[in-house]
Design a protein around this motif. Structure first.
Motif, PDB file in Angstrom:
ATOM      1  N   ASP A  83       0.950  -1.310  -0.462  1.00  0.00           N
ATOM      2  CA  ASP A  83       0.179  -0.089  -0.096  1.00  0.00           C
ATOM      3  C   ASP A  83       1.123   0.948  -0.040  1.00  0.00           C
ATOM      4  O   ASP A  83       0.186   1.656  -0.471  1.00  0.00           O
ATOM      5  N   VAL A  84       1.936   1.248   0.995  1.00  0.00           N
ATOM      6  CA  VAL A  84       2.827   2.509   0.544  1.00  0.00           C
ATOM      7  C   VAL A  84       2.967   2.684  -0.446  1.00  0.00           C
ATOM      8  O   VAL A  84       3.281   3.700  -0.523  1.00  0.00           O
ATOM      9  N   LEU A  85       3.768   1.667  -1.114  1.00  0.00           N
ATOM     10  CA  LEU A  85       4.317   1.869  -2.302  1.00  0.00           C
ATOM     11  C   LEU A  85       3.289   2.386  -3.769  1.00  0.00           C
ATOM     12  O   LEU A  85       3.483   3.400  -4.276  1.00  0.00           O
ATOM     13  N   VAL A  86       1.807   1.084  -4.331  1.00  0.00           N
ATOM     14  CA  VAL A  86       1.338   1.447  -4.857  1.00  0.00           C
ATOM     15  C   VAL A  86       0.551   2.748  -4.784  1.00  0.00           C
ATOM     16  O   VAL A  86       0.088   3.225  -5.585  1.00  0.00           O
ATOM     17  N   SER A  87       0.420   3.462  -3.817  1.00  0.00           N
ATOM     18  CA  SER A  87      -0.104   4.701  -3.547  1.00  0.00           C
ATOM     19  C   SER A  87       0.484   5.841  -3.739  1.00  0.00           C
ATOM     20  O   SER A  87      -0.589   6.606  -3.739  1.00  0.00           O
ATOM     21  N   THR A  88       1.454   5.278  -4.547  1.00  0.00           N
ATOM     22  CA  THR A  88       2.596   6.380  -5.147  1.00  0.00           C
ATOM     23  C   THR A  88       2.240   6.958  -6.169  1.00  0.00           C
ATOM     24  O   THR A  88       2.380   8.131  -6.692  1.00  0.00           O
ATOM     25  N   GLY A  89       1.140   6.043  -6.395  1.00  0.00           N
ATOM     26  CA  GLY A  89       0.519   5.968  -8.565  1.00  0.00           C
ATOM     27  C   GLY A  89      -0.512   7.555  -8.349  1.00  0.00           C
ATOM     28  O   GLY A  89       0.077   8.180  -8.848  1.00  0.00           O
ATOM     29  N   GLU A  90      -1.179   7.100  -7.427  1.00  0.00           N
ATOM     30  CA  GLU A  90      -2.032   8.690  -8.114  1.00  0.00           C
ATOM     31  C   GLU A  90      -1.542   9.775  -6.815  1.00  0.00           C
ATOM     32  O   GLU A  90      -2.157  10.824  -7.208  1.00  0.00           O
ATOM     33  N   GLN A  91      -0.403   9.716  -6.357  1.00  0.00           N
ATOM     34  CA  GLN A  91       0.046  10.639  -5.802  1.00  0.00           C
ATOM     35  C   GLN A  91       0.824  11.187  -6.858  1.00  0.00           C
ATOM     36  O   GLN A  91       1.043  12.665  -6.389  1.00  0.00           O
ATOM     37  N   VAL A  92       1.303  11.191  -7.188  1.00  0.00           N
ATOM     38  CA  VAL A  92       1.722  11.615  -8.637  1.00  0.00           C
ATOM     39  C   VAL A  92       0.847  12.239  -9.529  1.00  0.00           C
ATOM     40  O   VAL A  92       0.957  13.402 -10.214  1.00  0.00           O
ATOM     41  N   THR A  93      -0.185  11.697  -9.731  1.00  0.00           N
ATOM     42  CA  THR A  93      -1.054  12.196 -10.924  1.00  0.00           C
ATOM     43  C   THR A  93      -2.010  13.251 -10.280  1.00  0.00           C
ATOM     44  O   THR A  93      -2.284  14.726 -11.146  1.00  0.00           O
ATOM     45  N   ILE A  94      -1.999  13.209  -8.939  1.00  0.00           N
ATOM     46  CA  ILE A  94      -2.737  14.446  -8.738  1.00  0.00           C
ATOM     47  C   ILE A  94      -1.370  15.787  -8.098  1.00  0.00           C
ATOM     48  O   ILE A  94      -2.484  16.693  -8.650  1.00  0.00           O
ATOM     49  N   ALA A  95      -0.685  15.746  -8.170  1.00  0.00           N
ATOM     50  CA  ALA A  95       0.759  16.759  -8.451  1.00  0.00           C
ATOM     51  C   ALA A  95       0.588  17.693  -9.811  1.00  0.00           C
ATOM     52  O   ALA A  95       0.597  18.717  -9.920  1.00  0.00           O
ATOM     53  N   LEU A  96       0.552  16.466 -10.432  1.00  0.00           N
ATOM     54  CA  LEU A  96       0.359  16.804 -12.148  1.00  0.00           C
ATOM     55  C   LEU A  96      -0.583  17.344 -12.917  1.00  0.00           C
ATOM     56  O   LEU A  96      -0.547  17.982 -13.562  1.00  0.00           O
ATOM     57  N   LEU A  97      -1.902  16.716 -12.024  1.00  0.00           N
ATOM     58  CA  LEU A  97      -2.754  17.458 -12.172  1.00  0.00           C
ATOM     59  C   LEU A  97      -3.167  19.044 -11.235  1.00  0.00           C
ATOM     60  O   LEU A  97      -3.985  19.416 -12.810  1.00  0.00           O
ATOM     61  N   CYS A  98      -2.481  18.973 -10.552  1.00  0.00           N
ATOM     62  CA  CYS A  98      -2.731  20.098 -10.080  1.00  0.00           C
ATOM     63  C   CYS A  98      -1.861  21.386 -10.763  1.00  0.00           C
ATOM     64  O   CYS A  98      -2.491  22.568 -11.243  1.00  0.00           O
ATOM     65  N   MET A  99      -0.828  20.772 -10.983  1.00  0.00           N
ATOM     66  CA  MET A  99      -0.088  21.676 -12.008  1.00  0.00           C
ATOM     67  C   MET A  99      -0.554  22.479 -13.454  1.00  0.00           C
ATOM     68  O   MET A  99      -0.614  23.169 -13.955  1.00  0.00           O
ATOM     69  N   ALA A 100      -1.395  20.475 -13.766  1.00  0.00           N
ATOM     70  CA  ALA A 100      -1.697  21.482 -15.340  1.00  0.00           C
ATOM     71  C   ALA A 100      -3.157  22.810 -15.564  1.00  0.00           C
ATOM     72  O   ALA A 100      -3.213  22.887 -15.985  1.00  0.00           O
ATOM     73  N   LEU A 101      -4.061  22.807 -13.899  1.00  0.00           N
ATOM     74  CA  LEU A 101      -4.598  23.527 -13.565  1.00  0.00           C
ATOM     75  C   LEU A 101      -4.414  24.919 -13.316  1.00  0.00           C
ATOM     76  O   LEU A 101      -4.876  25.891 -14.145  1.00  0.00           O
ATOM     77  N   GLN A 102      -3.518  24.820 -12.989  1.00  0.00           N
ATOM     78  CA  GLN A 102      -2.577  26.120 -11.969  1.00  0.00           C
ATOM     79  C   GLN A 102      -2.529  27.086 -13.608  1.00  0.00           C
ATOM     80  O   GLN A 102      -2.106  28.031 -13.750  1.00  0.00           O
ATOM     81  N   LYS A 103      -1.710  26.030 -14.904  1.00  0.00           N
ATOM     82  CA  LYS A 103      -0.935  26.913 -15.516  1.00  0.00           C
ATOM     83  C   LYS A 103      -1.819  27.140 -16.142  1.00  0.00           C
ATOM     84  O   LYS A 103      -2.179  27.837 -17.001  1.00  0.00           O
ATOM     85  N   ARG A 104      -3.393  27.090 -15.854  1.00  0.00           N
ATOM     86  CA  ARG A 104      -4.823  27.397 -16.740  1.00  0.00           C
ATOM     87  C   ARG A 104      -5.080  28.712 -15.713  1.00  0.00           C
ATOM     88  O   ARG A 104      -6.439  28.782 -16.226  1.00  0.00           O
ATOM     89  N   GLY A 105      -4.070  28.750 -14.887  1.00  0.00           N
ATOM     90  CA  GLY A 105      -5.113  29.800 -13.932  1.00  0.00           C
ATOM     91  C   GLY A 105      -5.899  29.414 -12.967  1.00  0.00           C
ATOM     92  O   GLY A 105      -7.195  30.722 -12.668  1.00  0.00           O
ATOM     93  N   ILE A 106      -6.002  28.312 -13.549  1.00  0.00           N
ATOM     94  CA  ILE A 106      -7.175  27.982 -11.938  1.00  0.00           C
ATOM     95  C   ILE A 106      -6.351  27.144 -10.421  1.00  0.00           C
ATOM     96  O   ILE A 106      -5.463  26.281 -11.148  1.00  0.00           O
ATOM     97  N   GLN A 107      -6.931  27.238  -9.565  1.00  0.00           N
ATOM     98  CA  GLN A 107      -6.577  27.383  -8.261  1.00  0.00           C
ATOM     99  C   GLN A 107      -7.227  25.970  -8.094  1.00  0.00           C
ATOM    100  O   GLN A 107      -8.127  25.565  -8.308  1.00  0.00           O
TER     101      GLN A 107
END
Lengths: 411, 411
Positions: B67-91
């Protein structure tokens, strides 16, 4: 029967096979009866892969989200290392920075550790478990994931050792200790058995990049005995400690550090009035350019020459800023040189020995190496010379201060 | 001006480009004035990569460390999606399962959600931020990372929607809705505008694997309107809801589900005495073999034939166990068949319509398809037939119940 905090860097855990090798090593320590807390980095290449994903989206992503992203790197390693230990019948438990918890301030990507909760780790150690902690990361008071900046796993190791009052913090890396100078430059460079924190700080900041500076400061502050060892080669490594050897035994100089990454800038003919230094360095600092050596001489005509060094990458940027400042100050000229190198002798022994600096200058003069700049601290003398003389200078100083071994170090 | 919880699966966030496309989609919803909480899976392939690393060390690693290992998968996605939103000026702000926090029990790799703390998310929504949550994961009461098992991101989405009392939980996936049957088998299969939770459960468990069953149960229990949509193609998708249409409008049958993965086993000539069923199925269940359909008929000679279906992969194992049991019971024979398929008609409408089952049997008889087994529930009739007739059976039932469109669905 000691409590060791061990830190394994990215190269040491770079593949599944290397993680298995670390587990073998830990098994030996465990069989000797030691308690172990292990801090690990991300598998080598992983942090860069994650940064690459982020940069594919944004050049300058939010530091908070960067921390969420890159902290997954160590999280993968802690899980894999625990599995490798459990496979060997060793009880182990992994913790992320937030789970431990390693409380930091909220400065994302360069957070500082404020507190570590040792209760849970103590419980695991008492139960006979190896505790595996994700290096480089922590959590702020609001529960946000933070990272300590690159190389910060060393700091995690030292901070854990301080909090747990460990007998030693052992940093496993790809070199087998701290050397009198870079063995690639001086063939008979010698591994040091011991070095003081202060010497290590001077060595580290001058380019002997064995340990992250902040981790050494931290170890010095909390008096954590710190040992640098190789992951790949058995040996005692180098112990970094507060204890100074008795002066008789202690060599005057511990090592020769050097740095090729600097460039030199001089503002000539600056009016010698108060506040000049800050008017020159203020705009440099505002431009986020880090300044290393600073030297100022009073010239005969009531003006002064002001010289400093910056990283070579910042040379052009700094020069442009300086030209503007020089004009405002009514200075005569801005001259610079990016073909320089800095060479330093470092040693707590020089505190009690006069003539160390002149011995250094003599050695360089014997080789006809011109010194362009001098700067000294209590345990260090640094000179700036033309880059082409770097190797010659390091070798002659290494020899002048008798740092070499009788028999040559084999590769 | 609604509050939507949206869930994007691994394929929808499989590359940086697709994450950018999700951000574009979210931007449109945001511009329409909606509040958004987004649950995401790991980038497709990432979870398997991590499991591969673990299995390189151990075949059966500790569930806690997995669980420690595989939970990193979604953690990567949430960070990248937030970056993509912030790039569009969305908080935007990301949260791992432990940060939200999504409290689960301690059953690693198959944890169940117990509670979700909505306070922090509410604060973010009020501040105009998009909240991005790692799907599939949570934290137990001791702070250990847990995962909900594969496909669990759907459940995260539904649980978030329930906790936040969202107007709709929208599951973005690679299909554009729930169909009357598999369009690969029946060309004019039709997308359903609406389907009830009960029908969806029957459809899902029978092989129309659009949504994870547990998430549908959860949505039904908490009456969360659930919509399945395509990440790649605009459209209304299928709404899964508690509201039954008025009987006049409601078609009798909503869809035809089928499953090729089953095998059938019969113990013939079992003495017809109490306790026989459990003596047969007990050892099967003890061997962790899941049983689907169960049928028992009384034969003329005071003995009975006991038939059930299992996953085709468990066929040989189950047969071996059965032979032992049959001997003990004094049964006549064990016969089996793994070349079978199950076909089911599903629809809440059949509750109020007599003759649905006979219409089904008629349609199959017209095609000379022999029915080997029948099992019924309130809203479903399932039959087992020879595998070779599967497509023929599905097509003839789809047509018999008028499920096709007038114009053919284009690819």
């Amino acid at each position: 029967m000691a409590l060791y905090v061990q830190k394994y860097g990215g190269t040491s855990v770079g593949t599944v096979e290397r993680i298995e090798a670390v587990a073998d090593k830990l098994q030996r320590f465990k069989e000797e009866g030691h308690d172990l807390v292990v801090a690990v980095s991300a598998m080598s290449g992983e942090t860069n892969r994650l940064i690459g994903l982020a940069n594919a989206i944004q050049d300058d992503p939010s530091p908070r989200e960067m921390d969420v992203l890159v902290s997954t790197g160590e999280q993968v390693t802690i899980a894999l290392l625990c599995m490798a230990l459990q496979k060997r019948g060793i009880q182990a438990r992994s913790y992320t920075g937030s789970q431990v918890r390693i409380l930091t301030d909220s400065a994302h990507m360069k957070a500082r550790i404020q507190d570590i909760d040792v209760e849970r780790m103590r419980g695991d150690l008492e139960a006979g478990r190896v505790v595996v902690v994700a290096g480089f990361q922590g959590v702020d008071a609001e529960g946000n994931i933070t990272t300590l900046g690159r190389g910060g796993s060393d700091t995690t190791g030292v901070a854990l050792a301080a909090a747990l009052k460990a007998d030693e913090c052992q940093i496993y890396t790809d070199v087998d200790g701290v050397y009198t100078t870079d063995p690639r430059v001086v063939e008979d460079a010698q591994r040091l058995e011991k070095i003081t924190f202060e010497e290590m700080l001077e060595m580290a900041s001058l380019g002997s990049k064995v340990l992250q500076i902040r981790s050494v400061e931290f170890a010095g502050k909390y008096k954590v005995p710190l040992r640098v060892l190789s992951s790949f080669k058995d040996g005692p490594g180098t112990l970094i400690t507060t204890e100074e050897e008795e002066t008789v035994e202690k060599p005057v100089i511990s090592g020769i550090a050097f740095n090729r990454d600097e460039a030199k800038l001089t503002v000539q003919g600056v009016p010698d009035i108060p506040g000049v230094a800050s008017r020159i360095l203020g705009p440099i600092s505002d431009a986020n350019i880090e300044v290393d050596m600073i030297v100022q001489n009073i010239a005969a005509d009531q003006t002064t020459d002001f010289t400093f060094t910056v990283h070579r990458n910042d040379y052009t940027k700094a020069e442009t800023i300086l030209r503007g400042i020089a004009k405002d100050l009514g200075a005569r000229e801005v001259v610079g040189n990016n073909k320089i190198a800095k060479v330093s002798i470092v040693g707590v022994g020089m505190r009690s020995h006069a003539g160390v600096a002149s011995k250094m200058f003599d050695a360089l003069a014997l080789e006809n190496i011109n010194i362009q700049m001098i700067s000294t601290s209590e345990i260090k003398v640094s000179v700036v010379i033309a880059e082409k003389y770097l190797e010659l200078a390091v070798r002659s100083l290494h020899s002048a201060f008798d740092l070499g071994k009788v028999d040559t170090v084999s590769e």
